[in-house]
Scaffold this motif. Structure first.
Motif, short mmCIF file in Angstrom:
data_model
loop_
_atom_site.label_atom_id
_atom_site.label_comp_id
_atom_site.label_asym_id
_atom_site.label_seq_id
_atom_site.Cartn_x
_atom_site.Cartn_y
_atom_site.Cartn_z
N PRO A 1 16.17 106.76 -67.75
CA PRO A 1 15.58 106.08 -67.60
C PRO A 1 14.85 104.48 -66.51
O PRO A 1 14.30 105.89 -66.01
N ASN A 2 14.85 103.62 -66.27
CA ASN A 2 13.93 103.13 -64.97
C ASN A 2 14.82 102.75 -64.36
O ASN A 2 15.91 102.26 -64.19
N ASN A 3 14.07 102.56 -62.97
CA ASN A 3 14.95 101.98 -62.00
C ASN A 3 16.85 102.62 -61.00
O ASN A 3 16.50 101.72 -61.28
N ILE A 4 16.44 103.90 -61.74
CA ILE A 4 18.10 104.58 -60.91
C ILE A 4 17.95 105.30 -59.79
O ILE A 4 16.53 105.77 -59.36
N ASP A 5 18.32 104.92 -59.02
CA ASP A 5 18.72 106.04 -57.40
C ASP A 5 19.48 106.90 -57.71
O ASP A 5 20.28 107.32 -57.86
N LEU A 6 18.86 108.12 -57.38
CA LEU A 6 19.79 108.93 -57.68
C LEU A 6 19.72 109.92 -56.05
O LEU A 6 18.78 110.01 -55.37
N VAL A 7 20.82 109.86 -55.52
CA VAL A 7 21.03 109.93 -54.13
C VAL A 7 22.18 110.24 -53.20
O VAL A 7 22.58 110.77 -54.38
N ASN A 8 22.10 111.37 -52.23
CA ASN A 8 23.14 111.67 -51.82
C ASN A 8 23.17 113.18 -52.22
O ASN A 8 23.83 113.92 -53.15
N ARG A 9 21.99 113.70 -52.41
CA ARG A 9 21.50 115.41 -53.21
C ARG A 9 22.25 116.29 -51.55
O ARG A 9 21.39 116.42 -50.69
N PHE B 1 25.07 109.06 -58.85
CA PHE B 1 23.83 108.61 -59.58
C PHE B 1 23.96 107.65 -59.34
O PHE B 1 24.68 106.45 -60.39
N GLY B 2 23.21 106.31 -59.30
CA GLY B 2 22.92 105.06 -59.49
C GLY B 2 23.36 104.43 -57.99
O GLY B 2 23.62 103.15 -57.82
N GLY B 3 22.73 105.15 -56.74
CA GLY B 3 23.29 104.17 -55.60
C GLY B 3 24.17 105.46 -54.97
O GLY B 3 25.13 106.04 -55.29
N PRO B 4 24.68 105.12 -53.82
CA PRO B 4 25.57 105.60 -52.74
C PRO B 4 26.88 106.02 -53.46
O PRO B 4 27.71 106.47 -53.01
N THR B 5 27.56 104.71 -54.02
CA THR B 5 28.61 104.70 -54.40
C THR B 5 28.51 104.91 -56.02
O THR B 5 29.25 104.29 -56.81
N GLY B 6 27.54 105.38 -56.53
CA GLY B 6 27.15 106.11 -58.01
C GLY B 6 27.98 107.27 -58.36
O GLY B 6 29.01 107.31 -57.79
N ARG B 7 27.42 107.35 -59.90
CA ARG B 7 29.00 108.63 -60.46
C ARG B 7 28.58 109.57 -59.82
O ARG B 7 27.36 109.97 -59.71
N PRO B 8 29.58 110.65 -59.98
CA PRO B 8 29.15 111.70 -59.13
C PRO B 8 28.40 112.84 -60.67
O PRO B 8 28.40 112.43 -62.15
N ASP B 9 27.33 113.37 -59.89
CA ASP B 9 26.51 114.07 -61.05
C ASP B 9 25.93 115.44 -60.44
O ASP B 9 25.61 115.95 -59.53
#
Length: 260
Positions: free
Chosen positions: A206-214, A231-239
């Motif tokens: 996908p496009n324009n998705i932040d994968l953070v807190n690595r 997955f999807g920024g600081p409050t995104g889904r656990p991944d």
């Protein structure tokens, strides 16, 4: 000149990542075996290295081993573990097809002075992204994640850089990813591979998705890196994204994404 050389060597030693003195592969393997046995039994009591001050999260939420997934006995069909002697950490993938509680679990454990001081677990189940444990098991059993010979091993930096490039392209399509050919991606129970020499992982990103807190667990002997992230920024889904790197190229990708 001699003094400068000594100072230079000292600075290099400080800057370079070093394996923790009391962290050996046998220690990590033993703790991982205990963890798998504990999950099979449904009791954390068997994890001898578990710290009394353990920091435990489940799907990125604070929890306890007494009330979390570890308190449930699971019939495990398949396990795969990796060991990071530099960060003193492990990653374990568990696949459970039993109809009582089908699930695919990823767990990172981090050690201090020989004890597990942090455990982070992702538990995917019905309703999570592309969840299909039977398919996950089928494809996982066909792959080769065995030890890479010394002469062919990539450095820690190369392994992490390959993973980061893959994760960065979700946000920035100009990033150059070291795609391997073939490359197979197991995403939930969905598999991109067809068993051909031209299999590609460069599909469906996908496009324009932040994968953070690595958070990384890197095993140079297996050419692997597992990355827990949001997955999807600081409050995104656990991944979790786990990679096998061969000769600097991405060979396999395994993903877990918690949706529920």
């Amino acid at each position: 000149m001699l003094l400068l050389s000594i100072l230079s060597l000292a600075a290099t030693a400080i800057a370079a990542p070093r394996a923790i003195a009391d962290c050996t592969r046998s220690v990590l393997e033993g703790a991982t075996a205990d963890y798998i046995a504990a999950q099979t039994a449904g009791s954390s009591a068997g994890i001898k290295a578990l710290s009394t001050s353990l920091n435990y999260t489940e799907n990125d939420k604070a929890a306890t081993v007494a009330t979390g997934i570890l308190a449930t006995a699971l019939k495990i069909d398949h396990t795969k573990s990796t060991y990071d002697l530099t960060a003193c950490a492990t990653y374990t993938e568990l696949i459970i097809t039993d109809t009582k509680l089908p699930s695919v679990i990823g767990t990172q454990m981090r050690f201090t002075n020989g004890q597990v001081t942090k455990m982070q677990t992702l538990v995917t189940k019905k309703g999570d992204w592309l969840f299909d444990p039977a398919s996950t098991l089928k494809w996982a059993k066909t792959e080769d994640w065995t030890t890479i010979p010394d002469a062919k091993r990539d450095t820690r930096a190369v392994i992490q850089a390959a993973a980061d490039a893959y994760l960065d392209i979700f946000k920035d399509k100009t990033v150059k990813v070291p795609w391997g050919t073939p490359c197979d991606r197991l995403e939930g129970g969905s598999y991109t591979g067809k068993g051909t020499a031209t299999d590609s992982c460069n599909v469906g990103i996908p496009n324009n998705i932040d994968l953070v807190n690595r958070r990384y667990v890197i095993d140079e002997t297996l050419g692997t890196v597992d990355v827990f992230l949001s997955f999807g920024g600081p409050t995104g889904r656990p991944d979790s994204h786990e990679f096998r790197i061969e000769s600097g190229k991405i060979r396999y990708v395994h993903t877990l994404t918690v949706m529920t």
